[in-house]
Design an enzyme around this catalytic site. Structure first.
Site, mmCIF file in Angstrom:
data_model
loop_
_atom_site.group_PDB
_atom_site.id
_atom_site.type_symbol
_atom_site.label_atom_id
_atom_site.label_comp_id
_atom_site.label_asym_id
_atom_site.label_seq_id
_atom_site.Cartn_x
_atom_site.Cartn_y
_atom_site.Cartn_z
ATOM 1 C CD GLU A 45 -2.998 -0.779 2.355
ATOM 2 O OE1 GLU A 45 -2.920 0.272 3.032
ATOM 3 O OE2 GLU A 45 -3.784 -1.702 2.609
ATOM 4 C CD GLN A 103 -8.172 -1.017 -22.470
ATOM 5 O OE1 GLN A 103 -9.144 -1.772 -22.328
ATOM 6 N NE2 GLN A 103 -7.198 -0.939 -21.576
ATOM 7 C CG HIS A 136 -3.495 6.469 -28.224
ATOM 8 N ND1 HIS A 136 -2.395 6.160 -29.003
ATOM 9 C CD2 HIS A 136 -4.478 5.624 -28.615
ATOM 10 C CE1 HIS A 136 -2.690 5.155 -29.813
ATOM 11 N NE2 HIS A 136 -3.943 4.819 -29.603
ATOM 12 C CG ASP A 177 -1.830 4.615 -37.280
ATOM 13 O OD1 ASP A 177 -2.027 5.850 -37.335
ATOM 14 O OD2 ASP A 177 -1.494 4.041 -36.235
ATOM 15 C CE LYS A 200 -0.568 -0.350 -37.627
ATOM 16 N NZ LYS A 200 -1.257 0.894 -37.525
ATOM 17 C CG ASP A 226 2.678 6.243 -33.734
ATOM 18 O OD1 ASP A 226 1.644 6.914 -33.506
ATOM 19 O OD2 ASP A 226 2.655 5.020 -33.923
ATOM 20 C CB THR A 231 5.952 -4.203 -28.760
ATOM 21 O OG1 THR A 231 5.048 -4.035 -29.867
ATOM 22 C CG2 THR A 231 5.150 -4.496 -27.504
ATOM 23 C CB ALA A 232 9.641 -1.174 -31.502
ATOM 24 N N GLY A 233 6.883 -3.027 -32.919
ATOM 25 C CA GLY A 233 6.572 -3.893 -34.052
ATOM 26 C C GLY A 233 6.093 -3.108 -35.262
#
Length: 324
Positions: A45, A103, A136, A177, A200, A226, A231-233
């Site tokens: 905590e 989200q 985002h 994108d 993509k 961006d 994850t840089a994929g």
């Protein structure tokens, strides 16, 4: 450090996510960081104590809700509660990186909208204003019923690229994108360069497949921009596709360097020549690499806080190229 800031009611506090950035912000304004402590009980905590009087003061609380996301978010909420109970006049939350922002809508049935949930928690805990950097999705501003100042990283990144001569028709700014076209167009305006778009398909989260490139990149230096690199994929696949289409050099720019999982390895082994990010997220040594260039957002956030405190417009900070 600049001369002491004239308004004694302005105080900057920082939690654990990014104290070096908070120190740069405080230095830009000309104040010392407020005194507080964050401790843990044996079961994990969070215990927070404010170690100076803040009664009637205007507080600016700096905390990125980056990894560990849940710990940093709880620190932020508990600190806001402590400030409110200590009779702060206003509590402005400075969030260089806003976690849970991906989200932001229901893409499928029975999904949460966590960006709105976090906004609700910040308001209910007592925040009176939010200062954010490159959310985002811009519509997240509308999830709040308190004032939100949304700064853009593009003017800051543009200054870096202009100083390094990435300008004109020999350069192309690439959106990874369709959703990032507005961001790419903003940077392209600063650099007086054309834009291109990566078309993509994403079969599942954090996995993307490059399908097509809209625009001419042959013989040009490509800057992929961006809001974040996770994850840089996506970025590394896009860079490889640009090279195949004839780009002479590929540079990546992003405001938020999350760098989770295999990101550092992927970027290191990719065709990308430089990775330009800001310090909105504090990177540990194991997440840094030779290709990395870090631009500080401390001066930008410091000037924004000063303008807010003095009731001046914040818009000039993202309408013009920012020279920190």
């Amino acid at each position: 450090m600049p001369d002491q800031y004239a308004d004694p009611k302005l105080k900057i506090f920082a939690l654990n996510s990014n104290k070096p950035l908070a120190e740069k912000i405080a230095a830009e304004i000309g104040v010392e960081l407020g005194k507080s402590s964050v401790k843990r009980f044996s079961d994990g905590e969070i215990q927070i104590n404010i170690e100076e009087s803040i009664r009637g003061d205007d507080i600016y609380l700096v905390q990125s809700t980056s990894n560990p996301v849940n710990d940093n978010l709880m620190e932020l909420l508990i600190m806001i509660d402590a400030l409110r109970r200590a009779s702060a006049h206003t509590i402005s939350v400075v969030i260089p990186y806003y976690g849970y922002a991906r989200q932001d809508r229901k893409a499928r049935s029975r999904e949460p909208i966590t960006a709105k949930l976090v906004a609700n928690m910040l308001e209910r805990s007592g925040a009176t204003r939010v200062l954010a950097l490159d959310l985002h999705a811009a519509q997240i501003q509308g999830f709040f019923d308190i004032p939100v100042d949304h700064l853009m990283g593009a003017p800051l990144l543009a200054d870096y690229f202009i100083r390094n001569n990435y300008v004109g028709e020999d350069t192309v700014v690439v959106s990874p994108d369709h959703g990032g076209v507005t961001r790419a167009r903003k940077l392209a305006e600063f650099l007086k360069a054309p834009i291109a778009i990566i078309d993509k398909r994403r079969p599942r989260p954090n996995v993307s497949e490059v399908m097509n490139i809209v625009g001419n990149v042959k013989g040009k230096r490509a800057i992929i921009i961006d809001d974040m690199i996770d994850t840089a994929g996506t970025i590394t696949l896009a860079a490889a596709a640009l090279k195949q289409e004839g780009a002479t050099e590929v540079v990546v720019a992003a405001t938020h360097a999350i760098f989770s999982g295999p990101a550092v390895e992927r970027l290191t082994n990719s065709v990308i020549e430089k990775v330009v990010v800001t310090d909105s997220i504090q990177l540990p040594p194991d997440k840094q690499m030779d290709k990395l260039e870090i631009v500080s957002v401390g001066p930008l956030l410091g000037q924004a806080i000063t303008r807010i405190q003095e009731n001046q417009p914040v818009s000039p900070l993202f309408e013009n190229r920012f020279k920190g």
